[in-house]
Design a protein around this motif. Structure first.
Motif, short mmCIF file in Angstrom:
data_model
loop_
_atom_site.label_atom_id
_atom_site.label_comp_id
_atom_site.label_asym_id
_atom_site.label_seq_id
_atom_site.Cartn_x
_atom_site.Cartn_y
_atom_site.Cartn_z
N GLY A 153 -4.20 8.38 3.41
CA GLY A 153 -5.04 8.98 2.40
C GLY A 153 -6.57 9.20 2.59
O GLY A 153 -7.00 10.27 2.13
N ARG A 154 -7.25 8.66 3.84
CA ARG A 154 -8.31 8.98 3.86
C ARG A 154 -8.71 10.31 4.62
O ARG A 154 -9.60 11.50 4.31
N VAL B 23 -0.42 -4.35 2.78
CA VAL B 23 0.59 -4.59 3.73
C VAL B 23 1.76 -3.73 3.14
O VAL B 23 1.91 -3.50 2.04
N ARG C 192 2.11 18.69 0.43
CA ARG C 192 2.38 18.68 -0.97
C ARG C 192 1.19 18.52 -1.88
O ARG C 192 1.19 19.49 -3.00
N GLN D 263 -12.12 17.60 1.09
CA GLN D 263 -13.64 17.80 1.10
C GLN D 263 -14.14 18.99 1.99
O GLN D 263 -14.98 19.72 1.67
N PRO E 290 -13.02 8.23 -1.45
CA PRO E 290 -12.81 9.39 -0.64
C PRO E 290 -11.22 9.62 -0.18
O PRO E 290 -11.13 10.60 0.51
N GLN E 291 -10.49 8.88 -0.79
CA GLN E 291 -9.10 9.24 -0.26
C GLN E 291 -8.40 10.15 -1.20
O GLN E 291 -8.70 10.57 -2.59
N ILE E 292 -7.26 10.69 -0.98
CA ILE E 292 -6.18 11.38 -1.82
C ILE E 292 -4.92 10.95 -1.16
O ILE E 292 -4.42 10.83 0.05
N PRO E 293 -3.95 10.64 -2.19
CA PRO E 293 -4.45 10.61 -3.60
C PRO E 293 -5.41 9.57 -4.04
O PRO E 293 -5.70 8.43 -3.45
N LYS E 294 -6.04 9.87 -5.08
CA LYS E 294 -6.95 9.07 -5.52
C LYS E 294 -6.37 7.58 -6.09
O LYS E 294 -5.06 7.66 -6.47
N LYS F 183 0.85 -1.25 -0.13
CA LYS F 183 -0.10 0.01 -0.01
C LYS F 183 0.84 1.25 0.02
O LYS F 183 1.98 1.23 0.32
N GLU F 184 0.03 2.28 -0.31
CA GLU F 184 0.90 3.80 -0.41
C GLU F 184 1.20 3.87 1.02
O GLU F 184 0.49 3.84 2.22
N PHE F 185 2.36 4.41 1.41
CA PHE F 185 2.91 4.69 2.63
C PHE F 185 3.84 5.74 2.51
O PHE F 185 3.08 7.21 2.92
N PHE F 186 5.09 5.90 2.15
CA PHE F 186 5.63 7.13 2.21
C PHE F 186 5.57 7.51 0.51
O PHE F 186 6.25 6.70 -0.44
N SER F 187 4.47 8.07 0.19
CA SER F 187 4.14 8.24 -1.15
C SER F 187 5.06 8.53 -2.34
O SER F 187 4.96 7.91 -3.44
N ALA F 188 5.82 9.60 -1.73
CA ALA F 188 6.88 10.08 -2.81
C ALA F 188 7.95 8.87 -3.14
O ALA F 188 8.17 8.67 -4.60
N GLY G 283 -8.19 13.21 1.85
CA GLY G 283 -9.46 13.18 1.44
C GLY G 283 -10.54 14.11 2.03
O GLY G 283 -11.03 14.84 1.35
#
Lengths: 340, 433
Positions: B51-52, B213, B85, B59, A308-312, A115-120, B55
C-alpha cells in the motif's frame, strides 16, 4: 473529577424524565403522536472492558421548514439554494456529537486486524460480508497512528470515514436493539434551526455564537469536550463548530434544485448516488459564515492526505481531527403505540 | 472559495501538487537533463507493491506530469498486478507497465532498476540499503521509505550509497516525512532558535494497535508466509523501534541539532501479541537515550489492543515546551503553526523538481543517523545491555541471511518450534553485537 460527577447524576435525572414521559404517554391522547413519545431518553451501553457509557437522545418533533438560505444571506453559497419546503417526520437525535469514549468502545469490539493483502480477493470478501448478516460486523482496520490524536474521552470522536461512521451505527444498533443511523442532511438542518427561521437558530446577532460554538475565534485550534457550550432551543449541543458532522446524504451542488421540484419534499435522503458525503455544522477552525444553519460542506480530496497509502483506507482519515458525527434514530412504529 | 479552503488547521496539509505540477509542466522542454534517450519522460520503477509504495508511486506521478511508471516488482506477482490495475485507474496515461515489466521474487528489483530512471522503494526494510545502493550504482535516482535499514551492516552500505549518490549527482530522498512537513520544520527551527530555552528532555510516544495480521493461506511456503506478513518478522522488518519510533527519533535528533545520542538502554518484550501469527517481534519497547550533554530522550512504542494510544513528540525546555506533531510552542511566547501541508506529496515534489533542475537532493545524512539510532535502541531492547553510539557504528551485525543472498527457494532463517511459535530474543541472554 467533574466528569465523573456529571456522568453519575445524568442517568438518574434522565431516567426520571424518561419514566415521567412514558407515564405521560400512557395517559395521554393518542392523536398528538409527538407528544406521546419520550421527549428524551438516556442510552447506556457497557463496553468490552466493563465501562458504562451513556448518551442522551432527544425527540425532534416532526414539521415542515424552509431548507437552504435566502439569496441575501451574508456568506451564502450557491449550493444552499433554492430555498425549498421540506417535511421531516419526528426522529430522535443525540444531544452531543459522538464521543471518543463511545467510539473507542466500538473500535475495541469490532476492530479487524486483518489487513489488505491480495486486495481483489479481500474486496470481494468485504462486499459479501456487508451483504451478509449483521452479527458479523467487521469493524475498522487498525488506525495508523493514534486514533485519539491526543484528545480525551469526552471529546468528539473524529477522523473516521463516512463508511466507518455508518458501521458504527450498525454496531450500536446491534448492541442496543434500537436502530441508530446518521441523520439526513434535511433532518440535520431542521434540528439545527430548531423551529427558528433566522441565520443561526438562536437569534439575529452573530456575536451570540460565542456562547454556542467552538470555532476559529475561541477554539485555540483544537476540538473541545462535547456539551461545554449552550445547547440550542431543542437541547442539542455543538451543532455549530467543534467537529463537522457526517450526515447520510451524498453531496451534490444541485441537490436542492432537485428537491425543490417536490414541494414539500418529504423526508428527503439526498441524491441516490455520488462520490462524497455531506458534513454539516462547521468545525473548530470555521469562520462564522461556515456555522450558519444552511451552510453545506462535503468531503474534499485533501481530507485523505494524511493517508499515504493506496488504496486509501476505507475507515480512517488520519490526522483529520475536525470531522465527526452524531447519531439519529427513527421513531419506530411500535413506539407510537406502546410508548417503548 | 470553498468551505474549508479558507480555514486554517492545527496540523496540515495542503497539497502543493497541482501547483508544482503546473510549474514543472512549463519547464519540461527546458530541463537540463534529458531522459530515456533524449525525451523529457522520466521513467519510474516501483520496488515493492504494498500500500505504501503504491501511494508513493502515485505521488511521484502526481509530482511531475512527465513521469511514466514503467516497471514494478514485489515478492508476489498478485500484488504487482493488482496495484498496476489500481494505479492505472488513477493515472491512466502515466502507467505504461506492460506484462514484461512486472517482476516477482527477490531479484525482481534488478530488472526494475534496469528499466527506470528513478526508483521508489518501499518493501521489507531489510532490503532498503541493498536496493538503494544497486540503483545508485546504476546511475538511478532513489526515493526510499523508512526505516532505511534494520542492522548496522545495512546502514553502512546505505552510508556508502549516499556518498556515491553525491559524487554521481543523483538524488536520494528519504520517506522520513517529518522533514518535509513545513509545520514540523518551523517548529523545530524555533526550538533550535531557543523558543523553549535549552532542551532538557524529550518524550517520544508511538503507542497504537498491532500491525495488521493476515490469515496464513494454504499453499504458501513458510518463506512466502513470512514475507507476506513481514512486519511480524525481525529478519525482514527489524521490529518496531526502527519501524515506528524512527519517525519520533528522527524528530528528536533533528530538534537536538541533527545529533546522535552517545548511548542508550532499552527494554521490551511480548505481552499480548504472543500467538504464532504475530511472528517473532516484540509488542512493546522503551528506550532511554542519553546525549553527550546529558539530555535524555524517553522513547516508547507499543502495538497492543485495548491500551492507551499516543503519538507524540514532546520537547521539554528550560523555558517552555513544544509539541512537534502539534506544531506548538508554549514558552515566553506561545506559538502555533497554522497551515496545511501534505509531506508525502512534498517528498516527491522536491525530488522531481531536483531531478528536472539538475540540483540533486540528498537526505543521506539524517536517514542513516536516525535509522542507526533506532537500530541501537532495538538491539539494546533485545540484549538488555547498554549500547553506545561507538559500539553500534563499529558493529558489522546483520540479520541473516544477507539481503543479496536471499533466494526464492531458500529456507527462511527463523522457524517455528513444535508449538508453532517462533523463538524470540531473551534480554540478558541474547547477544547480537
Amino acid at each position: 473529577m467533574r466528569r465523573y460527577s456529571s456522568v453519575s447524576c445524568h442517568p438518574v435525572i434522565y431516567l426520571v424524565l424518561f419514566l415521567i414521559s412514558v407515564f405521560a404517554f400512557q395517559t395521554s391522547d393518542l392523536q398528538s403522536k409527538d407528544c406521546e413519545l419520550p421527549k428524551r431518553y438516556t442510552e447506556t451501553i457497557t463496553s468490552k472492558s466493563g465501562d458504562k457509557i451513556s448518551f442522551d437522545m432527544v425527540l425532534i418533533p416532526g414539521g415542515t421548514f424552509e431548507m437552504g438560505s435566502p439569496r441575501d444571506e451574508p456568506g451564502r453559497k450557491d449550493d444552499e439554494g433554492p430555498r425549498h419546503k421540506v417535511h421531516v417526520a419526528p426522529f430522535y437525535l443525540c444531544t452531543t456529537e459522538t464521543t471518543l469514549e463511545l467510539f473507542l468502545a466500538y473500535y475495541q469490539e469490532t476492530m479487524s486486524t486483518k489487513k489488505e493483502f491480495f486486495s481483489a480477493e479481500q474486496d470481494k470478501k468485504e462486499v459479501e460480508q456487508s451483504k451478509g448478516d449483521v452479527d458479523a460486523i467487521t469493524g475498522p482496520t487498525p488506525v495508523y497512528g493514534d486514533l485519539t490524536m491526543g484528545y480525551g474521552k469526552k471529546h468528539p470522536a473524529m477522523g473516521m470515514t463516512w463508511h466507518n461512521a455508518m458501521i458504527f451505527c450498525k454496531w450500536l444498533s446491534q448492541k442496543t436493539g434500537r436502530k441508530y443511523r446518521l441523520p439526513t442532511e434535511a433532518e440535520w438542518e431542521y434540528a439545527c434551526r430548531a423551529g427558528t427561521t433566522n441565520v443561526f437558530g438562536f437569534g439575529k446577532d452573530p456575536k451570540q455564537i460565542v456562547g454556542f460554538a467552538w470555532y476559529e475565534d475561541n477554539s485555540d485550534g483544537e476540538t473541545n469536550e462535547v456539551a461545554k457550550k449552550k445547547p440550542n432551543i431543542w437541547g442539542l449541543y455543538d451543532m455549530f463548530g467543534n467537529v463537522r458532522e457526517w450526515v447520510y446524504d451524498f453531496y451534490s451542488p444541485e441537490a436542492y434544485q432537485n428537491a425543490a421540484n417536490k414541494s414539500p419534499a418529504i423526508n428527503p435522503r439526498g441524491p441516490t448516488s455520488g462520490k462524497v458525503h455531506v458534513a454539516r455544522g462547521g468545525d473548530y477552525s470555521s469562520s462564522i459564515e461556515e456555522l450558519r444553519c444552511a451552510a453545506r460542506a462535503f468531503e474534499e480530496e485533501w481530507w485523505r492526505s494524511g493517508d499515504p497509502q493506496i488504496p486509501k483506507s476505507k475507515w480512517w482519515l488520519p490526522e483529520m481531527d475536525f470531522i465527526g458525527f452524531r447519531m439519529a434514530r427513527f421513531v419506530e412504529p411500535q413506539e407510537t403505540h406502546s410508548g417503548k | 472559495m470553498n468551505a474549508s479552503q479558507n480555514t486554517t488547521r492545527r496540523k496540515f496539509l495542503k497539497s502543493t501538487a497541482a501547483l508544482a505540477g503546473g510549474a514543472l509542466a512549463s519547464k519540461l522542454t527546458t530541463g537540463e537533463v534529458t531522459y530515456a534517450g533524449g525525451s523529457d519522460i522520466i521513467r519510474v520503477g516501483m520496488i515493492g507493491c504494498g500500500g505504501r509504495n503504491t501511494g508513493a508511486a502515485a505521488q511521484a506521478l502526481t509530482a511531475d506530469p512527465g513521469t511514466r511508471l514503467v516497471a514494478m516488482c514485489d515478492i508476489f506477482m498478485d500484488r504487482v498486478k493488482s496495484k498496476r490495475r489500481i494505479l492505472k485507474e488513477q493515472k491512466k496515461d502515466q502507467v505504461t507497465v506492460d506484462d514484461d515489466h512486472c517482476f516477482a521474487g527477490f531479484d525482481g528489483y534488478k530488472h526494475v532498476i534496469e528499466s527506470s530512471d528513478v526508483v521508489v522503494i518501499a518493501n521489507a526494510a531489510k532490503f532498503h540499503p541493498l536496493h538503494s545502493m544497486t540503483a545508485i550504482k546504476a546511475g538511478k535516482h532513489v526515493f526510499v521509505e523508512k526505516p532505511h535499514g534494520i542492522d548496522p551492516a545495512g546502514l553502512k552500505l546505505l552510508q556508502q550509497a549516499a556518498e556515491m549518490a553525491k559524487q554521481k549527482g543523483l538524488c536520494l530522498v528519504s520517506g522520513l516525512h517529518s522533514r518535509y512537513h513545513t509545520g514540523y520544520a518551523e517548529t523545530v527551527q524555533r526550538i533550535q532558535d531557543g523558543a523553549i530555552g535549552d532542551v532538557v528532555a524529550i518524550e517520544e510516544n508511538f503507542l497504537r494497535g498491532p500491525y495488521g495480521v493476515i490469515e496464513r493461506k494454504a499453499g504458501l511456503t513458510e518463506l512466502q508466509w513470512q514475507c507476506s506478513t513481514q512486519y511480524h518478522f525481525r529478519w525482514l522488518s527489524g521490529d518496531d523501534v526502527p519501524q515506528s519510533l524512527v519517525h519520533n527519533l528522527d524528530r528528536s535528533s533533528w530538534a537536538m541539532g541533527n545529533k546522535a545520542p552517545a548511548k542508550c538502554h532499552g527494554m521490551g518484550g511480548r505481552s499480548s501479541m504472543t500467538e504464532p501469527i504475530y511472528g517473532d517481534v516484540f509488542d512493546h519497547h522503551s528506550v532511554v537515550y542519553e546525549f553527550a550533554n546529558g539530555v535524555r530522550i524517553y522513547a516508547f512504542c507499543r502495538t497492543t489492543n485495548g491500551c492507551h494510544n499516543d503519538s507524540s513528540s514532546i520537547v521539554l525546555g528550560s523555558k517552555g515546551k513544544s509539541s512537534i506533531l502539534g506544531c506548538r510552542i508554549w514558552g515566553e511566547t506561545d506559538w502555533r503553526w497554522e497551515g496545511r501541508c501534505d509531506p508525502y506529496q512534498r517528498e516527491h515534489d522536491v525530488l522531481f523538481k531536483a531531478i528536472r533542475s539538475g540540483k540533486p537532493v540528498n537526505n543521506g545524512d539524517y536517514m542513516v543517523r536516525s535509522t542507526m539510532i533506532t537500530v541501537m535502541g532495538q538491539i539494546s531492547c533485545y540484549t538488555g545491555k547498554e549500547v553506545t553510539w561507538d559500539q553500534i557504528n563499529k558493529s558489522d551485525f546483520y540479520y541473516p541471511p544477507k539481503p543479496e543472498d536471499c533466494r526464492d527457494d531458500m529456507e527462511p532463517p527463523v522457524k517455528a518450534g513444535p508449538d508453532g511459535s517462533y523463538p524470540v530474543p531473551k534480554p540478558g541472554f541474547t547477544n547480537m553485537i
